[in-house]
Write a protein that holds these residues in place. Structure first.
Motif, PDB file in Angstrom:
ATOM      1  N   SER A   1      -0.252   9.438   3.533  1.00  0.00           N
ATOM      2  CA  SER A   1      -0.484   9.694   4.956  1.00  0.00           C
ATOM      3  C   SER A   1       0.621   9.108   5.824  1.00  0.00           C
ATOM      4  O   SER A   1       1.180   8.049   5.546  1.00  0.00           O
ATOM      5  CB  SER A   1      -1.823   9.086   5.386  1.00  0.00           C
ATOM      6  OG  SER A   1      -1.985   9.194   6.780  1.00  0.00           O
ATOM      7  N   TYR A   2       0.918   9.818   6.913  1.00  0.00           N
ATOM      8  CA  TYR A   2       1.850   9.285   7.904  1.00  0.00           C
ATOM      9  C   TYR A   2       1.113   8.425   8.930  1.00  0.00           C
ATOM     10  O   TYR A   2       1.739   7.810   9.779  1.00  0.00           O
ATOM     11  CB  TYR A   2       2.573  10.432   8.628  1.00  0.00           C
ATOM     12  CG  TYR A   2       3.549  11.167   7.744  1.00  0.00           C
ATOM     13  CD1 TYR A   2       4.782  10.608   7.424  1.00  0.00           C
ATOM     14  CD2 TYR A   2       3.227  12.397   7.194  1.00  0.00           C
ATOM     15  CE1 TYR A   2       5.676  11.282   6.592  1.00  0.00           C
ATOM     16  CE2 TYR A   2       4.106  13.072   6.366  1.00  0.00           C
ATOM     17  CZ  TYR A   2       5.329  12.507   6.071  1.00  0.00           C
ATOM     18  OH  TYR A   2       6.201  13.162   5.257  1.00  0.00           O
ATOM     19  N   GLN A   3      -0.217   8.401   8.857  1.00  0.00           N
ATOM     20  CA  GLN A   3      -1.002   7.628   9.810  1.00  0.00           C
ATOM     21  C   GLN A   3      -1.138   6.195   9.313  1.00  0.00           C
ATOM     22  O   GLN A   3      -2.166   5.788   8.789  1.00  0.00           O
ATOM     23  CB  GLN A   3      -2.371   8.271  10.019  1.00  0.00           C
ATOM     24  CG  GLN A   3      -2.280   9.678  10.603  1.00  0.00           C
ATOM     25  CD  GLN A   3      -3.626  10.336  10.722  1.00  0.00           C
ATOM     26  OE1 GLN A   3      -4.627   9.828  10.228  1.00  0.00           O
ATOM     27  NE2 GLN A   3      -3.668  11.477  11.372  1.00  0.00           N
ATOM     28  N   VAL A   4      -0.071   5.446   9.439  1.00  0.00           N
ATOM     29  CA  VAL A   4      -0.033   4.072   8.947  1.00  0.00           C
ATOM     30  C   VAL A   4      -0.632   3.148  10.007  1.00  0.00           C
ATOM     31  O   VAL A   4      -0.217   3.160  11.163  1.00  0.00           O
ATOM     32  CB  VAL A   4       1.412   3.639   8.627  1.00  0.00           C
ATOM     33  CG1 VAL A   4       1.443   2.194   8.150  1.00  0.00           C
ATOM     34  CG2 VAL A   4       2.016   4.568   7.591  1.00  0.00           C
ATOM     35  N   ARG A   5      -1.631   2.383   9.603  1.00  0.00           N
ATOM     36  CA  ARG A   5      -2.266   1.468  10.542  1.00  0.00           C
ATOM     37  C   ARG A   5      -1.315   0.318  10.886  1.00  0.00           C
ATOM     38  O   ARG A   5      -0.753  -0.321  10.008  1.00  0.00           O
ATOM     39  CB  ARG A   5      -3.558   0.920   9.935  1.00  0.00           C
ATOM     40  CG  ARG A   5      -4.398   0.113  10.911  1.00  0.00           C
ATOM     41  CD  ARG A   5      -5.681  -0.341  10.243  1.00  0.00           C
ATOM     42  NE  ARG A   5      -6.484   0.780   9.801  1.00  0.00           N
ATOM     43  CZ  ARG A   5      -7.302   1.469  10.584  1.00  0.00           C
ATOM     44  NH1 ARG A   5      -7.407   1.155  11.873  1.00  0.00           N
ATOM     45  NH2 ARG A   5      -8.006   2.461  10.101  1.00  0.00           N
TER      46      ARG A   5
ATOM     47  N   LEU B   1      -1.080  -1.116  -4.498  1.00  0.00           N
ATOM     48  CA  LEU B   1      -2.187  -0.230  -4.175  1.00  0.00           C
ATOM     49  C   LEU B   1      -1.676   1.209  -4.064  1.00  0.00           C
ATOM     50  O   LEU B   1      -1.009   1.556  -3.093  1.00  0.00           O
ATOM     51  CB  LEU B   1      -2.833  -0.664  -2.859  1.00  0.00           C
ATOM     52  CG  LEU B   1      -3.321  -2.125  -2.826  1.00  0.00           C
ATOM     53  CD1 LEU B   1      -3.250  -2.685  -1.421  1.00  0.00           C
ATOM     54  CD2 LEU B   1      -4.729  -2.230  -3.383  1.00  0.00           C
ATOM     55  N   PHE B   2      -1.974   2.034  -5.049  1.00  0.00           N
ATOM     56  CA  PHE B   2      -1.524   3.426  -5.063  1.00  0.00           C
ATOM     57  C   PHE B   2      -2.671   4.310  -4.582  1.00  0.00           C
ATOM     58  O   PHE B   2      -3.677   4.474  -5.275  1.00  0.00           O
ATOM     59  CB  PHE B   2      -1.064   3.834  -6.463  1.00  0.00           C
ATOM     60  CG  PHE B   2       0.175   3.107  -6.920  1.00  0.00           C
ATOM     61  CD1 PHE B   2       1.430   3.619  -6.643  1.00  0.00           C
ATOM     62  CD2 PHE B   2       0.074   1.905  -7.602  1.00  0.00           C
ATOM     63  CE1 PHE B   2       2.580   2.959  -7.059  1.00  0.00           C
ATOM     64  CE2 PHE B   2       1.214   1.225  -8.019  1.00  0.00           C
ATOM     65  CZ  PHE B   2       2.470   1.757  -7.736  1.00  0.00           C
ATOM     66  N   ASP B   3      -2.525   4.867  -3.387  1.00  0.00           N
ATOM     67  CA  ASP B   3      -3.580   5.615  -2.710  1.00  0.00           C
ATOM     68  C   ASP B   3      -3.364   7.115  -2.938  1.00  0.00           C
ATOM     69  O   ASP B   3      -2.528   7.740  -2.293  1.00  0.00           O
ATOM     70  CB  ASP B   3      -3.558   5.284  -1.219  1.00  0.00           C
ATOM     71  CG  ASP B   3      -4.843   5.618  -0.499  1.00  0.00           C
ATOM     72  OD1 ASP B   3      -5.641   6.389  -1.049  1.00  0.00           O
ATOM     73  OD2 ASP B   3      -5.048   5.107   0.619  1.00  0.00           O
TER      74      ASP B   3
ATOM     75  N   HIS C   1       0.854  -1.189   0.000  1.00  0.00           N
ATOM     76  CA  HIS C   1       0.000   0.000   0.000  1.00  0.00           C
ATOM     77  C   HIS C   1       0.889   1.238   0.000  1.00  0.00           C
ATOM     78  O   HIS C   1       1.600   1.497   0.964  1.00  0.00           O
ATOM     79  CB  HIS C   1      -0.882  -0.054   1.262  1.00  0.00           C
ATOM     80  CG  HIS C   1      -1.879   1.052   1.366  1.00  0.00           C
ATOM     81  ND1 HIS C   1      -2.631   1.241   2.507  1.00  0.00           N
ATOM     82  CD2 HIS C   1      -2.256   2.033   0.504  1.00  0.00           C
ATOM     83  CE1 HIS C   1      -3.424   2.285   2.333  1.00  0.00           C
ATOM     84  NE2 HIS C   1      -3.218   2.776   1.133  1.00  0.00           N
ATOM     85  N   TYR C   2       0.862   1.983  -1.100  1.00  0.00           N
ATOM     86  CA  TYR C   2       1.622   3.228  -1.206  1.00  0.00           C
ATOM     87  C   TYR C   2       0.656   4.381  -0.931  1.00  0.00           C
ATOM     88  O   TYR C   2      -0.369   4.504  -1.597  1.00  0.00           O
ATOM     89  CB  TYR C   2       2.181   3.418  -2.620  1.00  0.00           C
ATOM     90  CG  TYR C   2       2.944   2.255  -3.190  1.00  0.00           C
ATOM     91  CD1 TYR C   2       4.324   2.148  -3.029  1.00  0.00           C
ATOM     92  CD2 TYR C   2       2.289   1.262  -3.930  1.00  0.00           C
ATOM     93  CE1 TYR C   2       5.032   1.098  -3.581  1.00  0.00           C
ATOM     94  CE2 TYR C   2       2.991   0.202  -4.485  1.00  0.00           C
ATOM     95  CZ  TYR C   2       4.361   0.125  -4.303  1.00  0.00           C
ATOM     96  OH  TYR C   2       5.042  -0.926  -4.871  1.00  0.00           O
ATOM     97  N   HIS C   3       0.970   5.234   0.047  1.00  0.00           N
ATOM     98  CA  HIS C   3       0.054   6.310   0.393  1.00  0.00           C
ATOM     99  C   HIS C   3       0.820   7.512   0.903  1.00  0.00           C
ATOM    100  O   HIS C   3       1.986   7.430   1.283  1.00  0.00           O
ATOM    101  CB  HIS C   3      -0.966   5.838   1.441  1.00  0.00           C
ATOM    102  CG  HIS C   3      -0.349   5.124   2.600  1.00  0.00           C
ATOM    103  ND1 HIS C   3       0.156   5.767   3.700  1.00  0.00           N
ATOM    104  CD2 HIS C   3      -0.140   3.802   2.812  1.00  0.00           C
ATOM    105  CE1 HIS C   3       0.639   4.871   4.543  1.00  0.00           C
ATOM    106  NE2 HIS C   3       0.480   3.685   4.025  1.00  0.00           N
TER     107      HIS C   3
END
Length: 205
Positions: free
Chosen positions: A94-98, A121-123, A90-92
């Motif tokens: 956000s720094y809020q990585v679950r 997955l490009f978010d 998952h590429y995203h």
């Protein structure tokens, strides 16, 4: 890779409830989906509809409330935590990585059986308009497909350019909205849907 479908979401639901004692659902996302072959899939939907939640469940970092996410024949919730990105990454922005919900020791879990991600997955990737950059990104997505990978590109269109990029690069589409994930076979199908047109507003072709 084995001959199993690249991605199967089997009766998957994610439910967030209002609180520890108030079990009223505050959010629900349901999806049944089977993608057997390599390809490039465009994902659209309103903010807060569950697009990132969907990607997190595919990548194994968010546990479905019910159902199974299978990547190349592996149940993502049974794969070792440190190896899940060898199946789906998952590429995203956000720094809020679950963080993974660690329910059992890794030595009791299955190996990924893959050295390189099967699903990418490009978010909401940033498409810089500098000369050559967009072409470089589109070539990269096509190269992943040629290597028999399944590529998802999630965009929240804010300009006609975003829709043109989705039209050019994607072969199939998903729309996330109203608590469901709906598939569309082509660009014409998704942009002619009434819910999608309402979401796109003035951008609707």
């Amino acid at each position: 890779m084995n001959d199993a479908p690249l991605l199967v979401l089997e009766g998957v639901s994610k439910i967030y409830r209002r609180g520890l004692f108030d079990r009223t659902p505050a959010f629900r996302l349901d999806i049944d989906c089977r993608l057997e072959a390599p390809g490039i899939v465009g994902v659209m939907g309103p903010n807060g509809a569950g697009k990132t939640t969907l990607f997190e469940m595919i990548a194994g970092s968010n546990v479905p409330t019910q159902g199974r996410v299978m990547v190349a024949g592996h149940d993502m919730q049974r794969v070792r935590y440190s190896e899940r990105d060898r199946l789906a990454i998952h590429y995203h922005q956000s720094y809020q990585v679950r963080r993974f919900s660690r329910t059992k020791p890794s030595f009791l879990m299955e190996p990924a059986g893959s050295a390189y991600p099967v699903v990418h997955l490009f978010d909401e990737p940033q498409f810089n308009t500098q000369d050559g950059y967009i072409g470089f990104m589109l070539d990269f997505f096509r190269r992943l497909k040629a290597e028999r990978r399944l590529v998802f590109i999630c965009l929240h269109p804010t300009a006609p350019l975003h829709l043109e990029l989705l039209r050019e690069i994607c072969e199939r589409y998903l729309f996330v909205g109203g608590g469901q994930v709906r598939p569309f076979a082509d660009f014409g199908g998704i942009v002619s849907d009434a819910d999608v047109r309402a979401y796109l507003g003035a951008l609707a072709p």
